[in-house]
Design a protein around this motif. Structure first.
Motif, PDB file in Angstrom:
ATOM      1  N   THR A 135      21.092  75.797  72.927  1.00 20.08           N
ATOM      2  CA  THR A 135      22.372  75.595  74.037  1.00 20.08           C
ATOM      3  C   THR A 135      23.045  76.784  74.233  1.00 20.08           C
ATOM      4  OG1 THR A 135      22.748  73.299  73.061  1.00 20.08           O
ATOM      5  CG2 THR A 135      24.791  74.683  74.273  1.00 20.08           C
ATOM      6  N   VAL A 136      23.429  77.201  75.377  1.00 23.82           N
ATOM      7  CA  VAL A 136      24.077  78.568  75.818  1.00 23.82           C
ATOM      8  C   VAL A 136      25.331  78.090  76.332  1.00 23.82           C
ATOM      9  CG1 VAL A 136      24.095  80.554  77.318  1.00 23.82           C
ATOM     10  CG2 VAL A 136      22.119  79.674  76.523  1.00 23.82           C
ATOM     11  N   LYS A 137      26.621  78.463  75.924  1.00 21.79           N
ATOM     12  CA  LYS A 137      27.844  77.781  76.483  1.00 21.79           C
ATOM     13  C   LYS A 137      28.357  78.293  77.519  1.00 21.79           C
ATOM     14  CE  LYS A 137      29.363  76.256  71.565  1.00 21.79           C
ATOM     15  NZ  LYS A 137      29.520  74.953  72.121  1.00 21.79           N
ATOM     16  N   ASP A 138      29.155  77.933  78.396  1.00 21.50           N
ATOM     17  CA  ASP A 138      29.806  78.160  79.576  1.00 21.50           C
ATOM     18  C   ASP A 138      28.784  78.701  80.749  1.00 21.50           C
ATOM     19  OD1 ASP A 138      32.383  77.900  78.506  1.00 21.50           O
ATOM     20  OD2 ASP A 138      32.278  79.855  77.445  1.00 21.50           O
ATOM     21  N   LYS A 139      27.677  78.001  80.640  1.00 22.45           N
ATOM     22  CA  LYS A 139      26.831  78.376  81.601  1.00 22.45           C
ATOM     23  C   LYS A 139      26.210  77.144  82.376  1.00 22.45           C
ATOM     24  CE  LYS A 139      26.377  82.665  81.224  1.00 22.45           C
ATOM     25  NZ  LYS A 139      26.732  83.444  82.412  1.00 22.45           N
ATOM     26  N   GLY A 140      27.077  75.947  82.296  1.00 20.91           N
ATOM     27  CA  GLY A 140      26.850  74.646  82.980  1.00 20.91           C
ATOM     28  C   GLY A 140      27.771  74.569  84.263  1.00 20.91           C
ATOM     29  N   MET A 141      27.900  73.511  84.510  1.00 19.46           N
ATOM     30  CA  MET A 141      28.721  73.189  85.741  1.00 19.46           C
ATOM     31  C   MET A 141      30.299  73.337  85.561  1.00 19.46           C
ATOM     32  SD  MET A 141      26.620  72.183  88.128  1.00 19.46           S
ATOM     33  CE  MET A 141      27.761  71.390  89.396  1.00 19.46           C
ATOM     34  N   PRO A 142      31.085  73.794  86.438  1.00 18.33           N
ATOM     35  CA  PRO A 142      32.569  74.059  86.316  1.00 18.33           C
ATOM     36  C   PRO A 142      33.230  72.589  86.259  1.00 18.33           C
ATOM     37  CG  PRO A 142      31.814  74.233  88.441  1.00 18.33           C
ATOM     38  CD  PRO A 142      30.584  74.211  87.760  1.00 18.33           C
ATOM     39  N   ARG A 143      34.193  72.563  85.145  1.00 17.34           N
ATOM     40  CA  ARG A 143      34.795  71.395  84.913  1.00 17.34           C
ATOM     41  C   ARG A 143      35.949  71.148  86.121  1.00 17.34           C
ATOM     42  NH1 ARG A 143      33.329  70.561  79.807  1.00 17.34           N
ATOM     43  NH2 ARG A 143      33.208  72.336  78.591  1.00 17.34           N
ATOM     44  N   LEU A 144      35.615  69.956  86.776  1.00 21.10           N
ATOM     45  CA  LEU A 144      36.302  69.439  87.944  1.00 21.10           C
ATOM     46  C   LEU A 144      38.090  69.576  88.013  1.00 21.10           C
ATOM     47  CD1 LEU A 144      36.282  68.638  91.029  1.00 21.10           C
ATOM     48  CD2 LEU A 144      36.442  65.905  90.183  1.00 21.10           C
ATOM     49  N   ARG A 145      38.507  70.488  88.393  1.00 18.83           N
ATOM     50  CA  ARG A 145      40.061  70.637  88.541  1.00 18.83           C
ATOM     51  C   ARG A 145      40.636  70.909  86.970  1.00 18.83           C
ATOM     52  NH1 ARG A 145      39.358  66.379  91.997  1.00 18.83           N
ATOM     53  NH2 ARG A 145      39.864  66.931  94.028  1.00 18.83           N
ATOM     54  N   ARG A 146      39.515  71.617  86.246  1.00 18.62           N
ATOM     55  CA  ARG A 146      40.003  72.138  84.860  1.00 18.62           C
ATOM     56  C   ARG A 146      39.546  73.357  84.687  1.00 18.62           C
ATOM     57  NH1 ARG A 146      37.832  68.419  80.648  1.00 18.62           N
ATOM     58  NH2 ARG A 146      36.179  67.963  82.035  1.00 18.62           N
ATOM     59  N   GLU A 147      39.891  74.065  83.806  1.00 22.18           N
ATOM     60  CA  GLU A 147      39.296  75.660  83.431  1.00 22.18           C
ATOM     61  C   GLU A 147      38.083  75.377  82.678  1.00 22.18           C
ATOM     62  OE1 GLU A 147      40.455  78.477  84.298  1.00 22.18           O
ATOM     63  OE2 GLU A 147      41.944  77.696  85.470  1.00 22.18           O
ATOM     64  N   GLY A 148      37.135  76.301  82.787  1.00 28.54           N
ATOM     65  CA  GLY A 148      35.792  76.258  82.085  1.00 28.54           C
ATOM     66  C   GLY A 148      34.504  75.759  82.581  1.00 28.54           C
ATOM     67  N   HIS A 149      33.470  75.785  81.687  1.00 25.83           N
ATOM     68  CA  HIS A 149      32.263  75.234  82.302  1.00 25.83           C
ATOM     69  C   HIS A 149      31.545  74.596  81.083  1.00 25.83           C
ATOM     70  CE1 HIS A 149      32.957  78.067  85.467  1.00 25.83           C
ATOM     71  NE2 HIS A 149      31.845  77.917  86.210  1.00 25.83           N
ATOM     72  N   GLY A 150      30.689  73.681  81.505  1.00 23.39           N
ATOM     73  CA  GLY A 150      29.958  73.097  80.587  1.00 23.39           C
ATOM     74  C   GLY A 150      28.923  74.090  80.007  1.00 23.39           C
ATOM     75  N   SER A 151      27.720  73.464  79.287  1.00 26.24           N
ATOM     76  CA  SER A 151      26.779  74.542  78.619  1.00 26.24           C
ATOM     77  C   SER A 151      25.389  74.300  79.404  1.00 26.24           C
ATOM     78  CB  SER A 151      26.718  74.000  77.113  1.00 26.24           C
ATOM     79  OG  SER A 151      27.543  74.032  76.321  1.00 26.24           O
ATOM     80  N   LEU A 152      24.544  75.032  79.172  1.00 25.20           N
ATOM     81  CA  LEU A 152      23.360  75.077  79.654  1.00 25.20           C
ATOM     82  C   LEU A 152      22.309  74.720  78.423  1.00 25.20           C
ATOM     83  CD1 LEU A 152      20.993  75.597  81.715  1.00 25.20           C
ATOM     84  CD2 LEU A 152      20.710  77.997  81.013  1.00 25.20           C
TER      85      LEU A 152
END
Length: 378
Positions: A307-324
């Motif tokens: 798992t690579v954090k913060d390399k997924g989709m952007p969180r809708l209308r929130r800060e940050g990203h999901g994981s790859l």
């Protein structure tokens, strides 16, 4: 033969008003002219609209439940076997006891319907967000009469037939004798008002069908099946009433190798056996030309995940990203040449490992037995 209004909407005969309206909305999203322009869909939309109107009107529903059809003007035979001479419409008899089906005046100016269309998006467009032009075929204000319905733009006048009541009364012969029946006024369609000089372009309705282009702003992180609401961009109502809303439902197209799960992205990488044993780096392409490096540690096992954090989709209308989430598919070499076989034989003879059956005592991390237990929750 009376129509099966319950069957048209696909509801039970004891369905509540809420269930009937829910069934109507579900079917309307499928057959509305803005979504499905075919003639068959238009006829189906008219059919379900009538069914919904009949079944949500208490008096009309009583007629249906009694075996009649409130939409048929000549219900019942005028004579002969099974008929009653001069019996008239069964709906008229019910109206005599329960009141007119219209329930009084119907506003000439009414709110418009909501509209729905669907939009296909690539996974990258869901990641970045996008502005898209869409063409909508809908009802708009008549530009000839400025939405008044009148050629001279004059205000509507009181209907001279019903004197503003929206209803007229008639005496009709029934099996119970002569009864007085209230009906919506045919001249003003129950509104109590008439346009004395109807606009030739819209026929006095104050609206016309037209195509127009609308810009839809799709936010980054939107997911499959979500709807974007555009307030006031739906159909203009009868008489130039306020427009409904336009809903844009999104559908995400498949990506060649990335799979979305919520805010996370999943990818499968094929890793040669030697690389899994010795460790390696794998480059994974993301969006807008970006790549990320996934590091596989020495001894990476088949079906392992990294798992690579913060390399997924952007969180809708929130800060940050999901994981790859990277799923490892270890490949075993085939078609070995003589030298490769010698090296593998030498490697096998130098290790103490050998093929065998896994037991419950084999609790090594990543072991097949352990993975089977985890899968079945044991």
């Amino acid at each position: 033969m009376a129509r099966d209004y319950y069957g048209i909407l696909g509801v039970d005969r004891d369905a509540s008003d809420a269930e009937i309206k829910k069934a109507y909305r579900r079917l309307a999203r499928k057959y509305h002219p803005d979504v499905n322009p075919s003639e068959e869909a238009a006829e189906k939309f008219r059919e379900i609209s009538v069914a919904q109107e009949v079944l949500t009107d208490p008096q009309k529903r009583r007629i249906v439940d009694a075996g009649g059809d409130p939409q048929e003007q000549g219900f019942g035979q005028s004579g002969g076997a099974g008929g009653f001479p001069g019996s008239g419409n069964l709906g008229d008899i019910f109206e005599a006891f329960f009141g007119a089906a219209g329930g009084g005046r119907v506003p000439r100016v009414r709110p418009g319907n909501d509209a729905l269309l669907r939009m296909d998006l690539t996974l990258e467009e869901c990641f970045t967000g996008v502005s898209r032009e869409v063409t909508v075929d809908t009802a708009v204000l008549c530009d000839v009469c400025d939405g008044t319905g009148s050629a001279s733009r004059s205000a509507p006048e009181t209907c001279p037939t019903c004197h503003g009541q929206g209803q007229v009364t008639e005496l009709q012969q029934s099996i119970l004798g002569r009864v007085q029946v209230a009906r919506p006024c045919h001249r003003c369609n129950g509104s109590g008002e008439v346009i004395t000089d109807p606009c030739e372009n819209c026929g006095g309705d104050a609206r016309v069908r037209a195509r127009r282009d609308i810009t839809v702003n799709v936010p980054a992180g939107i997911a499959d099946g979500m709807r974007i609401r555009l307030s006031g961009e739906g159909e203009v109502g009868p008489g130039g009433g306020p427009a409904g809303d336009l809903y844009v439902e999104t559908r995400t197209l498949e990506h060649p190798y990335l799979v979305r799960d919520g805010d996370d992205l999943h990818v499968t990488v094929r890793v040669p056996m030697a690389d899994a044993a010795l460790g390696t780096d794998v480059e994974v392409g993301l969006f807008q030309g970006e790549t990320t490096t996934v590091t596989l540690e020495p001894g990476t096992q088949p079906e392992a995940t990294v798992t690579v954090k913060d390399k997924g989709m952007p969180r809708l209308r929130r800060e940050g990203h999901g994981s790859l989430v990277t799923h490892v598919d270890v490949t075993v070499p085939t078609g070995l040449d003589h030298r490769q076989r010698e090296l593998l034989e030498e490697f096998r003879s130098s290790t103490k490992e050998s093929a065998g059956v896994s037991s419950r005592s084999d609790e090594r991390s990543g072991g097949l037995f352990s993975r089977i237990r985890h899968r079945f929750g044991r």
